[in-house]
Scaffold this active site. Structure first.
Site, PDB file in Angstrom:
ATOM      1  N   CYS A  34      50.640  60.305   2.925  1.00 26.08           N
ATOM      2  CA  CYS A  34      50.073  59.687   2.462  1.00 26.08           C
ATOM      3  C   CYS A  34      48.546  60.234   3.001  1.00 26.08           C
ATOM      4  O   CYS A  34      48.120  61.272   4.021  1.00 26.08           O
ATOM      5  CB  CYS A  34      49.869  59.082   4.533  1.00 26.08           C
TER       6      CYS A  34
ATOM      7  N   ASN B 234      71.947  27.269  -7.891  1.00 28.96           N
ATOM      8  CA  ASN B 234      72.842  28.922  -7.882  1.00 28.96           C
ATOM      9  C   ASN B 234      74.052  29.188  -8.834  1.00 28.96           C
ATOM     10  O   ASN B 234      74.807  27.940  -8.879  1.00 28.96           O
ATOM     11  CB  ASN B 234      72.966  29.596  -6.292  1.00 28.96           C
TER      12      ASN B 234
ATOM     13  N   CYS C 297      47.548  59.846   6.975  1.00 29.30           N
ATOM     14  CA  CYS C 297      47.797  60.773   8.645  1.00 29.30           C
ATOM     15  C   CYS C 297      48.555  61.880   7.444  1.00 29.30           C
ATOM     16  O   CYS C 297      49.292  62.264   8.438  1.00 29.30           O
ATOM     17  CB  CYS C 297      48.117  59.366   8.690  1.00 29.30           C
TER      18      CYS C 297
ATOM     19  N   CYS D 144      51.539  55.075   9.141  1.00 28.41           N
ATOM     20  CA  CYS D 144      50.754  53.957   9.300  1.00 28.41           C
ATOM     21  C   CYS D 144      50.500  53.439   9.015  1.00 28.41           C
ATOM     22  O   CYS D 144      50.988  53.043   7.468  1.00 28.41           O
ATOM     23  CB  CYS D 144      49.143  55.142   9.587  1.00 28.41           C
TER      24      CYS D 144
ATOM     25  N   GLN E  28      62.527  36.136  -1.878  1.00 33.94           N
ATOM     26  CA  GLN E  28      62.333  37.306  -1.144  1.00 33.94           C
ATOM     27  C   GLN E  28      62.904  38.564  -2.045  1.00 33.94           C
ATOM     28  O   GLN E  28      62.961  39.879  -1.663  1.00 33.94           O
ATOM     29  CB  GLN E  28      64.101  37.706  -0.630  1.00 33.94           C
ATOM     30  N   ASN E  29      62.357  38.023  -3.220  1.00 33.51           N
ATOM     31  CA  ASN E  29      62.053  39.193  -4.415  1.00 33.51           C
ATOM     32  C   ASN E  29      61.086  39.761  -4.710  1.00 33.51           C
ATOM     33  O   ASN E  29      59.636  39.542  -4.011  1.00 33.51           O
ATOM     34  CB  ASN E  29      62.176  38.368  -5.661  1.00 33.51           C
ATOM     35  N   VAL E  30      61.381  41.171  -4.896  1.00 37.19           N
ATOM     36  CA  VAL E  30      60.100  42.324  -4.866  1.00 37.19           C
ATOM     37  C   VAL E  30      59.490  43.177  -5.965  1.00 37.19           C
ATOM     38  O   VAL E  30      59.011  43.944  -6.862  1.00 37.19           O
ATOM     39  CB  VAL E  30      60.838  43.260  -3.900  1.00 37.19           C
TER      40      VAL E  30
ATOM     41  N   GLY F 223      68.575  30.838  -7.369  1.00 37.88           N
ATOM     42  CA  GLY F 223      69.266  32.472  -6.906  1.00 37.88           C
ATOM     43  C   GLY F 223      69.485  33.373  -5.770  1.00 37.88           C
ATOM     44  O   GLY F 223      68.929  34.341  -5.645  1.00 37.88           O
TER      45      GLY F 223
ATOM     46  N   HIS G  59      59.762  40.295   1.716  1.00 37.71           N
ATOM     47  CA  HIS G  59      60.166  41.402   1.479  1.00 37.71           C
ATOM     48  C   HIS G  59      59.587  42.548   0.589  1.00 37.71           C
ATOM     49  O   HIS G  59      60.330  43.393   0.291  1.00 37.71           O
ATOM     50  CB  HIS G  59      62.169  41.452   1.466  1.00 37.71           C
TER      51      HIS G  59
HETATM   52  C1  BJW Z   1      71.866  33.081  -9.907  1.00 35.56           C
HETATM   53  C2  BJW Z   1      72.298  34.224 -11.305  1.00 35.56           C
HETATM   54  C3  BJW Z   1      71.584  33.124 -11.975  1.00 35.56           C
HETATM   55  C4  BJW Z   1      73.165  35.423 -10.439  1.00 35.56           C
HETATM   56  N1  BJW Z   1      70.722  32.092 -11.710  1.00 35.56           N
HETATM   57  N2  BJW Z   1      71.565  31.758  -9.848  1.00 35.56           N
HETATM   58  C5  BJW Z   1      70.344  38.082  12.635  1.00 35.56           C
HETATM   59  C6  BJW Z   1      69.240  37.651  12.363  1.00 35.56           C
HETATM   60  C7  BJW Z   1      67.795  38.200  12.240  1.00 35.56           C
HETATM   61  C8  BJW Z   1      68.652  39.980  10.944  1.00 35.56           C
HETATM   62  C9  BJW Z   1      69.937  39.915  11.228  1.00 35.56           C
HETATM   63  C10 BJW Z   1      70.554  39.186  11.470  1.00 35.56           C
HETATM   64  N3  BJW Z   1      72.500  39.150  11.039  1.00 35.56           N
HETATM   65  C11 BJW Z   1      72.101  40.586  10.683  1.00 35.56           C
HETATM   66  C12 BJW Z   1      70.666  40.985  10.826  1.00 35.56           C
HETATM   67  C13 BJW Z   1      69.981  42.224  10.444  1.00 35.56           C
HETATM   68  C14 BJW Z   1      69.923  42.107   8.103  1.00 35.56           C
HETATM   69  C15 BJW Z   1      70.225  41.687   7.753  1.00 35.56           C
HETATM   70  O1  BJW Z   1      70.654  40.127   7.606  1.00 35.56           O
HETATM   71  N4  BJW Z   1      71.695  41.718   8.204  1.00 35.56           N
HETATM   72  C16 BJW Z   1      72.597  40.613   6.721  1.00 35.56           C
HETATM   73  C17 BJW Z   1      73.067  41.539   5.452  1.00 35.56           C
HETATM   74  C18 BJW Z   1      73.629  40.812   7.080  1.00 35.56           C
HETATM   75  N5  BJW Z   1      68.119  41.782   8.086  1.00 35.56           N
HETATM   76  C19 BJW Z   1      67.199  42.690   8.457  1.00 35.56           C
HETATM   77  O2  BJW Z   1      67.684  43.928   8.958  1.00 35.56           O
HETATM   78  C20 BJW Z   1      66.059  42.464   8.363  1.00 35.56           C
HETATM   79  N6  BJW Z   1      65.290  42.492   9.261  1.00 35.56           N
HETATM   80  C21 BJW Z   1      65.121  42.173  10.664  1.00 35.56           C
HETATM   81  O3  BJW Z   1      66.111  41.701  11.023  1.00 35.56           O
HETATM   82  O4  BJW Z   1      64.320  42.536  11.252  1.00 35.56           O
HETATM   83  C22 BJW Z   1      64.603  42.380  12.606  1.00 35.56           C
HETATM   84  C23 BJW Z   1      64.389  43.693  13.977  1.00 35.56           C
HETATM   85  C24 BJW Z   1      63.373  44.804  13.394  1.00 35.56           C
HETATM   86  C25 BJW Z   1      63.397  45.948  13.567  1.00 35.56           C
HETATM   87  C26 BJW Z   1      64.190  45.778  15.047  1.00 35.56           C
HETATM   88  C27 BJW Z   1      65.261  44.709  15.051  1.00 35.56           C
HETATM   89  C28 BJW Z   1      65.224  43.923  14.448  1.00 35.56           C
HETATM   90  C29 BJW Z   1      65.220  43.376   6.324  1.00 35.56           C
HETATM   91  C30 BJW Z   1      65.738  42.495   5.590  1.00 35.56           C
HETATM   92  C31 BJW Z   1      65.599  43.214   4.539  1.00 35.56           C
HETATM   93  C32 BJW Z   1      66.172  42.722   2.888  1.00 35.56           C
HETATM   94  N7  BJW Z   1      65.385  43.860   2.046  1.00 35.56           N
HETATM   95  C33 BJW Z   1      66.312  44.086   1.045  1.00 35.56           C
HETATM   96  C34 BJW Z   1      65.829  44.907   0.085  1.00 35.56           C
HETATM   97  C35 BJW Z   1      64.897  44.535  -0.159  1.00 35.56           C
HETATM   98  C36 BJW Z   1      63.821  46.423  -1.176  1.00 35.56           C
HETATM   99  C37 BJW Z   1      64.871  46.419  -2.452  1.00 35.56           C
HETATM  100  O5  BJW Z   1      64.975  45.776  -3.145  1.00 35.56           O
HETATM  101  O6  BJW Z   1      65.323  47.446  -2.723  1.00 35.56           O
HETATM  102  O7  BJW Z   1      66.006  43.311   0.693  1.00 35.56           O
HETATM  103  S1  BJW Z   1      68.126  43.796   0.733  1.00 35.56           S
HETATM  104  C38 BJW Z   1      68.682  42.521  -0.499  1.00 35.56           C
HETATM  105  O8  BJW Z   1      68.816  41.674  -0.494  1.00 35.56           O
HETATM  106  C39 BJW Z   1      67.135  42.238  -0.908  1.00 35.56           C
HETATM  107  C40 BJW Z   1      66.747  41.256  -1.255  1.00 35.56           C
HETATM  108  O9  BJW Z   1      65.686  40.329  -1.300  1.00 35.56           O
HETATM  109  C41 BJW Z   1      68.118  40.347   0.346  1.00 35.56           C
HETATM  110  C42 BJW Z   1      68.365  39.283  -0.742  1.00 35.56           C
HETATM  111  O10 BJW Z   1      69.413  39.528  -1.177  1.00 35.56           O
HETATM  112  P1  BJW Z   1      69.378  38.004  -2.361  1.00 35.56           P
HETATM  113  O11 BJW Z   1      67.999  37.381  -3.253  1.00 35.56           O
HETATM  114  O12 BJW Z   1      70.192  36.526  -2.249  1.00 35.56           O
HETATM  115  O13 BJW Z   1      70.765  38.585  -3.419  1.00 35.56           O
HETATM  116  P2  BJW Z   1      71.914  38.805  -3.970  1.00 35.56           P
HETATM  117  O14 BJW Z   1      72.476  39.936  -4.681  1.00 35.56           O
HETATM  118  O15 BJW Z   1      72.627  39.200  -2.008  1.00 35.56           O
HETATM  119  O16 BJW Z   1      72.045  36.665  -4.163  1.00 35.56           O
HETATM  120  C43 BJW Z   1      71.925  36.674  -5.639  1.00 35.56           C
HETATM  121  C44 BJW Z   1      72.783  35.263  -5.656  1.00 35.56           C
HETATM  122  O17 BJW Z   1      71.803  34.407  -7.398  1.00 35.56           O
HETATM  123  C45 BJW Z   1      74.052  35.337  -5.767  1.00 35.56           C
HETATM  124  O18 BJW Z   1      75.222  34.222  -5.092  1.00 35.56           O
HETATM  125  C46 BJW Z   1      74.541  35.116  -7.623  1.00 35.56           C
HETATM  126  O19 BJW Z   1      75.778  33.572  -7.612  1.00 35.56           O
HETATM  127  C47 BJW Z   1      73.125  34.207  -7.852  1.00 35.56           C
HETATM  128  N8  BJW Z   1      72.758  34.529  -9.645  1.00 35.56           N
HETATM  129  N9  BJW Z   1      72.322  35.167 -11.389  1.00 35.56           N
HETATM  130  C48 BJW Z   1      71.085  31.547 -10.367  1.00 35.56           C
HETATM  131  N10 BJW Z   1      71.091  33.689 -13.443  1.00 35.56           N
END
Ligand code: BJW
Length: 235
Positions: free
Chosen positions: A142, A208, A145, A125, A96-98, A182, A114
């Site tokens: 862009c 984790n 466009c 576009c 999921q990392n960018v 993570g 992501h």
């Molecule tokens: C360690 C450590 C160490 C620390 N060692 N561990 C059900 C089904 C489908 C969708 C949804 C749904 N319910 C809700 C949704 C909508 C939404 C969503 O999921 N929301 C939830 C928050 C509820 N999802 C979306 O909107 C997605 N799109 C979508 O659903 O499209 C369908 C659609 C389209 C059009 C119309 C209708 C539907 C898109 C999600 C995009 C997420 N984007 C981000 C930002 C990316 C850009 C940026 O970086 O700026 O992605 S948000 C952010 O969260 C980022 C991450 O990739 C993502 C996940 O986070 P992650 O990696 O889990 O990080 P943390 O901080 O949460 O956790 C880190 C963990 O590491 C912790 O537990 C720490 O303890 C641990 N840790 N140090 C080991 N050293």
């Protein structure tokens, strides 16, 4: 506690990883939701900075925030977890990392669900352009466009990249071990890949810093820093 998980991974024929921000935390990349380590979303409102609505409201603010993150990433380096994963070409990676820290460590099979900070895409576009992390571009239009260019990442409410998503679903359904590293596994549809793998009969190994939603679905949970546990797990 690590030995049983290590045996499962050693015996695997089709191991994959599914990673999140915690994989890159020890490199200095902030996570999103960690209060203790000042996760990004504990300081800023994700709906203002990582959503199409936020970009429409204040594009300069959004571009400036991403420019700061890009400059910071330019100066960081892969940590021992990235290196241990990259040293195993038999393991495919879904992240999921960018950031590009897995690739900088030498990993070749990486699916970014992501998107990436390393390119911009047009908000209107399909035009894409690579950017310099060290010298990120300002808000601009862009060339095709005229719509605003924005970081090539996936914001809330946006669809995941179609090819990466379908390849990730296929890999999750076909793996025999998924190492989840993570991530709080709270963001969908990405987090649903853990269920895809488990329902297909794969063993789930979670690494984790804390118990998280992925731990409920795991056969083996190893709590601690990825930079220490992942190299030991793959040794
Ligand atoms: C360690 C450590 C160490 C620390 N060692 N561990 C059900 C089904 C489908 C969708 C949804 C749904 N319910 C809700 C949704 C909508 C939404 C969503 O999921 N929301 C939830 C928050 C509820 N999802 C979306 O909107 C997605 N799109 C979508 O659903 O499209 C369908 C659609 C389209 C059009 C119309 C209708 C539907 C898109 C999600 C995009 C997420 N984007 C981000 C930002 C990316 C850009 C940026 O970086 O700026 O992605 S948000 C952010 O969260 C980022 C991450 O990739 C993502 C996940 O986070 P992650 O990696 O889990 O990080 P943390 O901080 O949460 O956790 C880190 C963990 O590491 C912790 O537990 C720490 O303890 C641990 N840790 N140090 C080991 N050293």
């Amino acid at each position: 506690m690590i030995e049983p998980a290590r045996r499962v991974i050693r015996a695997a024929e089709r191991p994959i990883t599914f990673s999140g921000a915690g994989l890159s935390a020890e490199s200095g990349v902030p996570t999103f939701r960690d209060a203790a380590t000042a996760g990004l979303w504990t300081k800023v409102d994700p709906t203002r900075l990582a959503s199409p609505e936020g970009f429409a409201d204040d594009p300069e603010l959004v571009i400036g925030w991403y420019a700061q993150r890009r400059r910071r990433l330019a100066g960081l380096a892969p940590n021992p977890a990235h290196h241990a994963l990259a040293a195993r070409p038999d393991i495919a990676h879904i992240t999921q990392n960018v950031d590009d820290l897995l690739e900088r460590a030498g990993a070749e099979r990486v699916l970014h669900l992501h998107g990436t900070l390393l390119e911009d895409r047009c908000h209107g576009c399909s035009h894409r352009e690579p950017i310099s992390l060290a010298d990120p571009p300002p808000l601009r239009s862009c060339p095709r466009c005229g719509a605003p260019m924005r970081p090539g990442v996936v914001w809330f409410g946006e669809s995941l990249p179609t090819t990466a998503w379908s390849q990730a679903e296929t890999a999750a359904a076909a793996c025999d071990v998924m190492i989840v590293i993570g991530t709080r596994a709270e963001v969908y549809p990405a987090a649903g890949l853990i269920d895809v793998a488990r329902d297909a009969g794969a063993a789930i190994v979670v690494v984790n810093a804390e118990a998280c939603r992925a731990s409920d679905r795991a056969d083996h949970t190893l709590i601690g820093p990825a930079g220490t546990i992942v190299p030991a797990l793959l040794a």
